[in-house]
Design a protein around this motif. Structure first.
Motif: not given
Length: 320
Positions: A170-175, A192-193
Motif C-alpha cells: 500500500v503506497n501512493t501508486l496503489t492508491a 488518505v486513500i
C-alpha cells in the motif's frame, strides 16, 4: 478520535469510536468493515458535530458473536443502540454510508423515538445486491444473480483472497490505481486513500463476505411512516448504489431532500465538503421541525388540576 468498548444486547463486545468535538451528537452507521479515516472532514473540529460510531462484528477489534448467526440487520441495529446508550444519547441525527444506510433506516423504522433525522450516503435501505450494477442497464434479476453469486464465490475463495490482498503493498501508486479502478474516482486525497486501504485490505475476507451475505439477504424496504427529515446523498457514477436506487425509497417521504454529486460509491472520500454541508443543513432542518412540533403541542396540564373536582352545576346539586 477515541475508541472504547460497549456491550451489545446479546453480550457481544463491540468496539466503538467517537470524536469529542463540541456540537450536537450524530450517530454514524459505517460502511461494511470501514474505519473513521473514510470520513476525513467529519473527524475535524470544524465539522461542528460530535460523532459516535462502531466497527462491525468481528472487524477492527469488535468481537465475533458467540452465535455466528447473530450478524443479521437486527443485530447491527442493536449495536447502534448500544453505542447510543453507552454515550447517554436518547435521540439524535443518524447517518449511514453503503450498508450503513440499511442500518440507519432500520433503526428509524424500529425505534423512531431515537432518530431525529436521517442522512443516507451512497446506499439503499434494502435489496443490497439488487441495487448493484443498476447503472449498466442490466435487468434486476440478472444483476442480483451476478452480484450474489460473485459474493458467494469470493467467500469460497477467501483463502486465496487473503493471500493476495494481505500482501498488496500500500503506497501512493496503489492508491492512485484504486482511484482509477472504476469503483473509485480521482478527487480524494491520495494519502488518505492509502491510509484507508492499508487497514481495509487486512480483513479476514471469509468473515467479511459472510457479513455481506447476511445483510444482503434483506429485501427492499418501504420507508412509509418515517416522518423525520431525511437527506439522500448519491454518487452520480456509483456502480454499487446508483442514484435511482438510492433515491427511490424516499421519493414519497414528506421531509426528504436529495442531492446527487459527481462521485463514485466512495462519496465520503471524494466529496467530504458536500457531506458536511448536507449534515449541517439537516441539523438545521431537524431543529426547525422539532421547534414546530413543540409549538404545536398543547400546553401540559398542571398535575394539581387533576385533584380539583369540576364545579357543580345546579342540576348536579339537585341530584345529589
Amino acid at each position: 478520535m477515541h475508541e472504547h468498548d460497549v456491550t451489545s444486547s446479546d453480550g457481544t463486545r463491540i468496539r466503538g469510536w467517537r470524536t469529542d468535538h463540541p456540537g450536537p451528537p450524530v450517530l454514524l452507521c459505517p460502511g461494511l468493515g470501514t474505519m473513521p479515516e473514510v470520513w476525513p472532514a467529519l473527524l475535524l473540529p470544524s465539522a461542528g458535530v460530535r460523532v459516535l460510531s462502531w466497527y462491525h462484528r468481528g472487524t477492527m477489534g469488535s468481537e465475533r458473536p458467540k452465535d455466528p448467526s447473530r450478524i443479521e440487520l437486527a443485530d447491527h441495529v442493536a449495536d447502534a443502540l448500544a453505542v447510543m446508550d453507552a454515550a447517554g444519547i436518547r435521540r439524535c441525527v443518524v447517518m449511514g454510508w453503503s450498508v450503513g444506510v440499511m442500518v440507519a433506516a432500520e433503526l428509524a423504522r424500529r425505534h423512531p423515538e431515537r432518530v431525529s433525522g436521517l442522512l443516507f450516503t451512497a446506499g439503499v435501505p434494502g435489496d443490497l445486491f439488487g441495487a448493484m450494477l443498476s447503472s449498466f442497464g442490466i435487468p434486476s434479476v440478472v444483476r442480483r444473480a451476478i452480484t450474489l453469486g460473485g459474493t458467494h464465490a469470493l467467500r469460497a475463495l477467501s483463502p486465496l483472497v487473503d493471500a493476495i490482498l494481505h500482501r498488496v503493498p500500500v503506497n501512493t501508486l496503489t492508491a492512485t490505481i484504486a482511484q482509477h479502478s472504476g469503483l473509485m474516482l480521482p478527487g480524494a486525497d491520495t494519502q488518505v486513500i492509502a491510509s484507508v486501504l492499508e487497514r481495509f485490505l487486512q480483513h479476514d475476507w471469509r468473515w467479511y463476505f459472510t457479513l455481506a451475505l447476511a445483510v444482503g439477504s434483506v429485501p427492499a424496504r418501504e420507508l412509509h411512516g418515517i416522518t423525520c427529515p431525511v437527506t439522500v446523498l448519491a454518487g452520480k457514477y456509483d456502480v454499487l448504489a446508483s442514484p435511482d436506487k438510492a433515491t427511490k425509497p424516499v421519493a414519497m417521504l414528506p421531509q426528504a431532500r436529495v442531492r446527487i454529486v459527481p462521485t463514485s460509491h466512495f462519496l465520503p472520500l471524494e466529496a467530504p465538503d458536500a457531506v458536511i454541508e448536507e449534515l449541517l443543513l439537516l441539523l438545521r432542518r431537524v431543529r426547525a421541525v422539532e421547534r414546530a412540533r413543540e409549538l404545536a403541542r398543547p400546553p401540559a396540564r398542571d398535575p394539581i388540576d387533576a385533584l380539583i373536582p369540576p364545579p357543580l352545576t345546579y342540576g348536579s346539586r339537585l341530584r345529589s
